[in-house]
Design a protein around this motif. Structure first.
Motif, PDB file in Angstrom:
ATOM      1  N   LEU A  31       0.948  -5.487   2.119  1.00  0.00           N
ATOM      2  CA  LEU A  31       1.072  -5.182   3.549  1.00  0.00           C
ATOM      3  C   LEU A  31      -0.208  -5.553   4.290  1.00  0.00           C
ATOM      4  CD1 LEU A  31       2.927  -1.756   3.326  1.00  0.00           C
ATOM      5  CD2 LEU A  31       3.869  -3.931   4.147  1.00  0.00           C
ATOM      6  N   GLU A  32      -1.342  -5.231   3.699  1.00  0.00           N
ATOM      7  CA  GLU A  32      -2.622  -5.576   4.319  1.00  0.00           C
ATOM      8  C   GLU A  32      -2.794  -7.090   4.437  1.00  0.00           C
ATOM      9  OE1 GLU A  32      -5.468  -3.560   1.849  1.00  0.00           O
ATOM     10  OE2 GLU A  32      -4.929  -1.597   2.657  1.00  0.00           O
ATOM     11  N   ARG A  36       5.460  -8.036   6.284  1.00  0.00           N
ATOM     12  CA  ARG A  36       5.919  -7.195   7.384  1.00  0.00           C
ATOM     13  C   ARG A  36       7.351  -6.708   7.224  1.00  0.00           C
ATOM     14  NH1 ARG A  36       1.497  -6.857   7.554  1.00  0.00           N
ATOM     15  NH2 ARG A  36       0.009  -7.351   9.185  1.00  0.00           N
ATOM     16  N   ILE A  63       3.052   4.318   2.101  1.00  0.00           N
ATOM     17  CA  ILE A  63       2.569   3.421   3.156  1.00  0.00           C
ATOM     18  C   ILE A  63       1.887   4.172   4.297  1.00  0.00           C
ATOM     19  CG2 ILE A  63       4.246   1.646   2.528  1.00  0.00           C
ATOM     20  CD1 ILE A  63       5.783   2.357   5.099  1.00  0.00           C
ATOM     21  N   ASN A  64       2.268   5.440   4.514  1.00  0.00           N
ATOM     22  CA  ASN A  64       1.624   6.233   5.571  1.00  0.00           C
ATOM     23  C   ASN A  64       0.137   6.441   5.299  1.00  0.00           C
ATOM     24  OD1 ASN A  64       4.478   8.403   6.198  1.00  0.00           O
ATOM     25  ND2 ASN A  64       3.982   6.442   7.081  1.00  0.00           N
ATOM     26  N   LYS A  66      -2.001   4.398   4.647  1.00  0.00           N
ATOM     27  CA  LYS A  66      -2.762   3.322   5.286  1.00  0.00           C
ATOM     28  C   LYS A  66      -2.325   3.084   6.731  1.00  0.00           C
ATOM     29  CE  LYS A  66      -5.261   1.935   1.761  1.00  0.00           C
ATOM     30  NZ  LYS A  66      -6.678   1.673   1.752  1.00  0.00           N
ATOM     31  N   TRP A  68       0.847   2.757   7.930  1.00  0.00           N
ATOM     32  CA  TRP A  68       2.105   2.037   8.087  1.00  0.00           C
ATOM     33  C   TRP A  68       3.250   3.024   8.221  1.00  0.00           C
ATOM     34  CZ3 TRP A  68       1.835  -3.088   8.741  1.00  0.00           C
ATOM     35  CH2 TRP A  68       0.681  -3.730   8.301  1.00  0.00           C
ATOM     36  N   GLN A  69       4.329   2.593   8.861  1.00  0.00           N
ATOM     37  CA  GLN A  69       5.535   3.420   8.994  1.00  0.00           C
ATOM     38  C   GLN A  69       6.764   2.581   8.696  1.00  0.00           C
ATOM     39  OE1 GLN A  69       5.751   4.925  12.962  1.00  0.00           O
ATOM     40  NE2 GLN A  69       4.079   6.345  12.689  1.00  0.00           N
TER      41      GLN A  69
END
Length: 105
Positions: A31-32, A36, A63-64, A66, A68-69
């Motif tokens: 993800l980083e 997407r 993922i939260n 870092k 992300w949702q």
């Protein structure tokens, strides 16, 4: 993932199915690096049935960490709506409005 993101045009969304990534830290690194889309998250992966999906709550927790949702999406991106028949386009537009799907993830 970083190489794919570097060479592909920005309008190409790179997908990383979380059930094919065995380590949460690797998923976060993908993800980083620019992934997407986590693909369809469900009880069974019909393409890769030997790799069960992480339940959505656990995936959200991973993922939260870092920032992300998870976000719902339809199985077609808006930029490809014109490929659909007019009838399907109306249905897709109706679902997007009804469920407030994001235009781009």
């Amino acid at each position: 993932m970083a190489i794919a993101r570097r060479i592909l045009p920005e309008e190409i969304t790179v997908q990383i199915p979380p059930n094919l990534v065995m380590e949460p830290e690797i998923l976060l690194k993908c993800l980083e690096a620019g992934a997407r889309d986590l693909g369809g998250i469900g009880p069974q992966d019909v393409v890769n049935p030997d790799y069960p999906h992480i339940n959505p709550e656990t995936l959200s927790q991973i993922i939260n960490r870092k920032g992300w949702q998870l976000q719902r999406r339809l199985p077609i991106y808006p930029q490809y709506d014109s490929w659909l028949s007019p009838r399907l386009q109306r249905s897709v537009n109706s679902w997007r409005k009804k469920l407030q799907f994001p235009q781009r993830l």
